[in-house]
Design a protein around this motif. Structure first.
Motif, PDB file in Angstrom:
ATOM      1  N   ASP A  73       0.830  -1.212   0.000  1.00  0.00           N
ATOM      2  CA  ASP A  73       0.000   0.000   0.000  1.00  0.00           C
ATOM      3  C   ASP A  73       0.860   1.255   0.000  1.00  0.00           C
ATOM      4  OD1 ASP A  73      -2.258  -1.544   0.011  1.00  0.00           O
ATOM      5  OD2 ASP A  73      -2.716  -1.251   2.137  1.00  0.00           O
ATOM      6  N   SER A  74       1.933   1.228   0.792  1.00  0.00           N
ATOM      7  CA  SER A  74       2.833   2.372   0.862  1.00  0.00           C
ATOM      8  C   SER A  74       3.547   2.609  -0.476  1.00  0.00           C
ATOM      9  CB  SER A  74       3.865   2.151   1.974  1.00  0.00           C
ATOM     10  OG  SER A  74       4.786   3.211   2.024  1.00  0.00           O
ATOM     11  N   LEU A  75       3.994   1.524  -1.115  1.00  0.00           N
ATOM     12  CA  LEU A  75       4.664   1.651  -2.410  1.00  0.00           C
ATOM     13  C   LEU A  75       3.717   2.195  -3.469  1.00  0.00           C
ATOM     14  CD1 LEU A  75       6.684  -1.696  -2.331  1.00  0.00           C
ATOM     15  CD2 LEU A  75       7.678   0.603  -2.382  1.00  0.00           C
ATOM     16  N   ILE A  76       2.506   1.663  -3.511  1.00  0.00           N
ATOM     17  CA  ILE A  76       1.530   2.118  -4.503  1.00  0.00           C
ATOM     18  C   ILE A  76       1.215   3.597  -4.306  1.00  0.00           C
ATOM     19  CG2 ILE A  76      -0.884   1.883  -5.249  1.00  0.00           C
ATOM     20  CD1 ILE A  76      -0.616  -1.140  -4.706  1.00  0.00           C
ATOM     21  N   SER A  77       1.136   4.032  -3.041  1.00  0.00           N
ATOM     22  CA  SER A  77       0.865   5.452  -2.771  1.00  0.00           C
ATOM     23  C   SER A  77       1.998   6.346  -3.263  1.00  0.00           C
ATOM     24  CB  SER A  77       0.640   5.673  -1.279  1.00  0.00           C
ATOM     25  OG  SER A  77       1.842   5.495  -0.545  1.00  0.00           O
ATOM     26  N   ASN A  78       3.189   5.761  -3.424  1.00  0.00           N
ATOM     27  CA  ASN A  78       4.340   6.500  -3.960  1.00  0.00           C
ATOM     28  C   ASN A  78       4.477   6.335  -5.474  1.00  0.00           C
ATOM     29  OD1 ASN A  78       5.246   7.594  -1.519  1.00  0.00           O
ATOM     30  ND2 ASN A  78       6.418   5.765  -1.012  1.00  0.00           N
ATOM     31  N   GLY A  79       3.466   5.728  -6.100  1.00  0.00           N
ATOM     32  CA  GLY A  79       3.480   5.574  -7.543  1.00  0.00           C
ATOM     33  C   GLY A  79       4.350   4.438  -8.042  1.00  0.00           C
ATOM     34  N   ILE A  80       4.605   3.434  -7.187  1.00  0.00           N
ATOM     35  CA  ILE A  80       5.475   2.305  -7.543  1.00  0.00           C
ATOM     36  C   ILE A  80       4.609   1.071  -7.781  1.00  0.00           C
ATOM     37  CG2 ILE A  80       7.333   0.796  -6.723  1.00  0.00           C
ATOM     38  CD1 ILE A  80       8.263   3.261  -5.024  1.00  0.00           C
ATOM     39  N   GLN A  81       4.870   0.366  -8.862  1.00  0.00           N
ATOM     40  CA  GLN A  81       4.085  -0.818  -9.213  1.00  0.00           C
ATOM     41  C   GLN A  81       4.501  -2.009  -8.334  1.00  0.00           C
ATOM     42  OE1 GLN A  81       1.503  -0.718 -11.483  1.00  0.00           O
ATOM     43  NE2 GLN A  81       1.972   1.476 -11.343  1.00  0.00           N
ATOM     44  N   ALA A  82       3.647  -2.335  -7.382  1.00  0.00           N
ATOM     45  CA  ALA A  82       3.949  -3.409  -6.438  1.00  0.00           C
ATOM     46  C   ALA A  82       2.684  -4.194  -6.153  1.00  0.00           C
ATOM     47  CB  ALA A  82       4.507  -2.830  -5.138  1.00  0.00           C
ATOM     48  N   ALA A  83       2.847  -5.457  -5.747  1.00  0.00           N
ATOM     49  CA  ALA A  83       1.709  -6.313  -5.411  1.00  0.00           C
ATOM     50  C   ALA A  83       2.180  -7.425  -4.487  1.00  0.00           C
ATOM     51  CB  ALA A  83       1.083  -6.898  -6.670  1.00  0.00           C
ATOM     52  N   TYR A  84       1.227  -8.134  -3.899  1.00  0.00           N
ATOM     53  CA  TYR A  84       1.555  -9.307  -3.081  1.00  0.00           C
ATOM     54  C   TYR A  84       0.653 -10.458  -3.475  1.00  0.00           C
ATOM     55  CZ  TYR A  84      -2.453  -7.756  -0.256  1.00  0.00           C
ATOM     56  OH  TYR A  84      -3.700  -7.358   0.162  1.00  0.00           O
ATOM     57  N   LEU A  85       1.147 -11.646  -3.232  1.00  0.00           N
ATOM     58  CA  LEU A  85       0.381 -12.869  -3.457  1.00  0.00           C
ATOM     59  C   LEU A  85       0.365 -13.669  -2.168  1.00  0.00           C
ATOM     60  CD1 LEU A  85       1.667 -14.104  -6.947  1.00  0.00           C
ATOM     61  CD2 LEU A  85      -0.699 -13.517  -6.390  1.00  0.00           C
ATOM     62  N   ASN A  86      -0.823 -13.979  -1.663  1.00  0.00           N
ATOM     63  CA  ASN A  86      -0.895 -14.847  -0.488  1.00  0.00           C
ATOM     64  C   ASN A  86      -2.266 -15.502  -0.407  1.00  0.00           C
ATOM     65  OD1 ASN A  86      -2.709 -13.079   1.025  1.00  0.00           O
ATOM     66  ND2 ASN A  86      -0.930 -11.746   1.316  1.00  0.00           N
ATOM     67  N   SER A  87      -2.412 -16.360   0.586  1.00  0.00           N
ATOM     68  CA  SER A  87      -3.610 -17.195   0.701  1.00  0.00           C
ATOM     69  C   SER A  87      -4.872 -16.410   1.039  1.00  0.00           C
ATOM     70  CB  SER A  87      -3.375 -18.275   1.768  1.00  0.00           C
ATOM     71  OG  SER A  87      -3.053 -17.659   3.013  1.00  0.00           O
ATOM     72  N   SER A  88      -4.735 -15.139   1.417  1.00  0.00           N
ATOM     73  CA  SER A  88      -5.916 -14.349   1.765  1.00  0.00           C
ATOM     74  C   SER A  88      -6.676 -13.869   0.533  1.00  0.00           C
ATOM     75  CB  SER A  88      -5.514 -13.141   2.618  1.00  0.00           C
ATOM     76  OG  SER A  88      -4.813 -12.187   1.828  1.00  0.00           O
ATOM     77  N   GLN A  89      -6.069 -13.980  -0.650  1.00  0.00           N
ATOM     78  CA  GLN A  89      -6.673 -13.451  -1.871  1.00  0.00           C
ATOM     79  C   GLN A  89      -7.480 -14.522  -2.612  1.00  0.00           C
ATOM     80  OE1 GLN A  89      -2.700 -12.542  -3.170  1.00  0.00           O
ATOM     81  NE2 GLN A  89      -3.203 -10.372  -3.397  1.00  0.00           N
ATOM     82  N   PRO A  90      -8.591 -14.122  -3.247  1.00  0.00           N
ATOM     83  CA  PRO A  90      -9.330 -15.079  -4.091  1.00  0.00           C
ATOM     84  C   PRO A  90      -8.497 -15.459  -5.313  1.00  0.00           C
ATOM     85  CG  PRO A  90     -10.233 -12.865  -4.309  1.00  0.00           C
ATOM     86  CD  PRO A  90      -9.236 -12.807  -3.196  1.00  0.00           C
ATOM     87  N   ARG A  91      -8.812 -16.567  -5.885  1.00  0.00           N
ATOM     88  CA  ARG A  91      -8.027 -17.102  -6.997  1.00  0.00           C
ATOM     89  C   ARG A  91      -7.954 -16.132  -8.176  1.00  0.00           C
ATOM     90  NH1 ARG A  91      -3.819 -20.333  -7.755  1.00  0.00           N
ATOM     91  NH2 ARG A  91      -3.664 -20.863  -9.962  1.00  0.00           N
ATOM     92  N   TYR A  92      -9.085 -15.487  -8.486  1.00  0.00           N
ATOM     93  CA  TYR A  92      -9.092 -14.588  -9.646  1.00  0.00           C
ATOM     94  C   TYR A  92      -8.122 -13.414  -9.451  1.00  0.00           C
ATOM     95  CZ  TYR A  92     -11.956 -11.156  -7.106  1.00  0.00           C
ATOM     96  OH  TYR A  92     -12.398 -10.236  -6.214  1.00  0.00           O
ATOM     97  N   GLU A  93      -7.989 -12.950  -8.204  1.00  0.00           N
ATOM     98  CA  GLU A  93      -7.062 -11.847  -7.937  1.00  0.00           C
ATOM     99  C   GLU A  93      -5.614 -12.311  -8.078  1.00  0.00           C
ATOM    100  OE1 GLU A  93      -6.048  -8.519  -4.473  1.00  0.00           O
ATOM    101  OE2 GLU A  93      -7.825  -9.801  -4.286  1.00  0.00           O
ATOM    102  N   GLN A  94      -5.325 -13.512  -7.621  1.00  0.00           N
ATOM    103  CA  GLN A  94      -3.983 -14.063  -7.781  1.00  0.00           C
ATOM    104  C   GLN A  94      -3.624 -14.186  -9.265  1.00  0.00           C
ATOM    105  OE1 GLN A  94      -3.029 -17.502  -5.329  1.00  0.00           O
ATOM    106  NE2 GLN A  94      -4.607 -16.959  -3.845  1.00  0.00           N
ATOM    107  N   GLU A  95      -4.593 -14.658 -10.073  1.00  0.00           N
ATOM    108  CA  GLU A  95      -4.342 -14.801 -11.509  1.00  0.00           C
ATOM    109  C   GLU A  95      -4.088 -13.444 -12.159  1.00  0.00           C
ATOM    110  OE1 GLU A  95      -3.836 -17.399 -13.233  1.00  0.00           O
ATOM    111  OE2 GLU A  95      -4.314 -18.890 -11.702  1.00  0.00           O
TER     112      GLU A  95
END
Length: 499
Positions: A73-95
């Motif tokens: 969230d902090s990186l995105i607020s600084n205009g940096i393309q970042a993401a995370y992948l973990n078990s809390s996300q639905p499958r479609y979001e991971q894809e």
């Protein structure tokens, strides 16, 4: 852009601090690195800045979902393309995130150490691997996590990709273990100062502990703080008692319902509740700058845990306090918890670490110096910001007491630990005192002096270099070069007040 330009334009900082610039340059030269930097020292910038210079993807291994989310969230607020992948996300979001990785539109990707996606990294354009909370890979570390062992294959999978391992706390044995487990190749090791000058270290006897805590909290009536307890039951009980006495406190421990635990944490982070009472399950990744105090109701198992937990105070650099309620009874209780049945080698290391923590609790010399020396850092004799230095206890003539202690250790042939020595000095009738020792002239020469006082004297003599304590599962007291001159009456010993 240069590293400094990225720091200024993307992260809003005017200059680097600690070893940040040297670390970044080593990474840009594609060197492996082990980074030890105190809490709030800016570890994340050491890989985030190179990530924006390298052409490919930087993969960050992080142990907590909440920590990943905050970083992204902090990186995105600084205009940096970042993401995370973990078990809390639905499958479609991971894809969707995986598609962005394939399209090379991401600069940083955060993964859990057990993530299945780690096995696919050799198919991606990876420029850098960053392993946060790297002490979790070591069995000697204070927060060992078996899933971190899966990271040992990364270097074999991507031999030409630099790896940066980062942690706030690791002693020498843990540092070596991290390097070996991650197969780092001739890594640069960067150790920033462990000195958190804004934190005042305080220790009080663990007597009437609840009253002491209430008194402390009333002095910090408007402040936010964390209180650590050893057990879940104690955590719940203390939080309840504090609420009954008008303090806005909530519990946090691993046995709570996950939703309630998260809700309590959010309330604390958002200043809706002032005090969180927690087990050590609370803390990693908690980025709350205005924590003014940390209280330990029970003795931590090692200096690393203590340092990291107290380091959650004063992240904004403002004056803060760390209070530990100390009792030798905690040492006895914890010893049973740190011993690993059937593994003498690991038990020996953990017991030694516990004993070092116990020595810290009983110090009559500068506490900050002890902590810094533990991590291999030089320090002045007095810091001016711990209870010992602030009280400046006036030492008194203690040569006769020192002679009794030293001659007792000598008579016992330097084969016994402090507990046995104290019982021997006091002339204990307990069955554990060997029959042959009861015939020695030094048996009982310290009768009339309390057990706690003798323990304090022994710890003071250790701190002054008159006694050494061996390492191992059963630490014993040894005489030093200075001992002989005291026994012969050629050197006077001044000891601190023993309360």
């Amino acid at each position: 852009m240069s590293p400094l330009q990225i720091l200024q334009e993307k992260f809003g900082h005017t200059s680097f601090k600690f070893e940040q610039e040297r670390i970044i340059n080593a990474i840009l030269d594609k060197r492996d690195a082990l980074v030890l930097m105190p809490t709030a020292g800016g570890k994340s910038l050491c890989y985030q800045v190179p990530a924006l210079i390298f052409g490919g993807l930087t993969v960050v291994i992080s142990p907590l979902i909440a920590l990943m989310k905050d970083q992204v969230d902090s990186l995105i607020s600084n205009g940096i393309q970042a993401a995370y992948l973990n078990s809390s996300q639905p499958r479609y979001e991971q894809e969707r995130i995986l598609q962005r990785v394939q399209l090379q539109s991401l600069k940083l990707l955060y993964l859990a150490p057990e993530s299945i996606y780690l096995k696919r990294l050799n198919n991606l354009n990876v420029s850098l691997i960053a392993i946060d909370e790297a002490h979790c890979i070591s069995q000697w570390g204070h927060d060992f996590r078996p899933e971190y062992r899966m990271l040992s294959d990364l270097k074999a999978m991507l031999p030409d990709v630099p790896v940066i391992a980062l942690t706030a706390t690791a002693d020498e044995i843990t540092q070596r273990d991290i390097i070996e487990r991650l197969a780092l190749r001739n890594p640069e090791v960067f150790i920033s100062s462990f000195n958190r000058t804004n934190i005042r270290y305080l220790i009080e006897p663990k007597k009437n502990s609840y009253s002491r805590v209430v008194e402390f909290l009333r002095r910090h009536n408007e402040d936010s703080g964390i209180i650590y307890c050893l057990s879940r039951v104690a955590t719940e009980a203390l939080a309840t008692h504090l609420r009954e006495n008008g303090f806005h406190a909530l519990p946090y421990h691993a046995g709570m319902d996950r939703a309630m635990r998260s809700r309590n944490q959010e309330k604390f982070l958002n200043d809706e509740v002032r005090i969180i009472v927690a087990t050590v399950a609370f803390g990693m990744g908690i980025d709350k700058p205005n924590v003014r105090f940390v209280i330990h109701m029970d003795l931590p198992k090692n200096i690393e845990s203590y340092y990291q937990e107290t380091g959650r105070a004063g992240r904004d650099g403002l004056p803060s306090e760390a209070l530990l309620l100390f009792s030798f009874a905690d040492v006895v209780k914890l010893r049973k918890l740190v011993e690993i049945e059937g593994n003498a080698r690991v038990s020996e290391v953990f017991i030694t670490k516990l004993q070092q923590m116990a020595t810290y609790g009983a110090l009559h010399t500068c506490r900050r110096k002890y902590i810094l020396n533990y991590f291999g850092e030089e320090a002045p004799e007095h810091c001016g910001n711990c209870d010992v230095c602030l009280s400046n206890p006036e030492r008194s003539e203690g040569t006769e007491l020192a002679q009794k202690a030293l001659t007792a250790i000598a008579g016992l042939r330097q084969r016994f630990g402090s507990g046995y020595v104290v019982d021997f000095l006091r002339g204990s009738r307990a069955g554990k005192i060997k029959a042959q020792h009861r015939t020695l002239t030094t048996y009982g020469i310290g009768a009339g002096i309390s057990r706690d006082t003798w323990h304090a004297i022994l710890n003071d003599l250790i701190a002054q270099g008159y006694i050494e304590q061996s390492t191992g599962e059963y630490p014993t007291l040894k005489l030093t070069r200075r001992s002989a001159s005291v026994i012969r009456g050629k050197e006077k010993v001044m000891i601190a007040p023993c309360t």
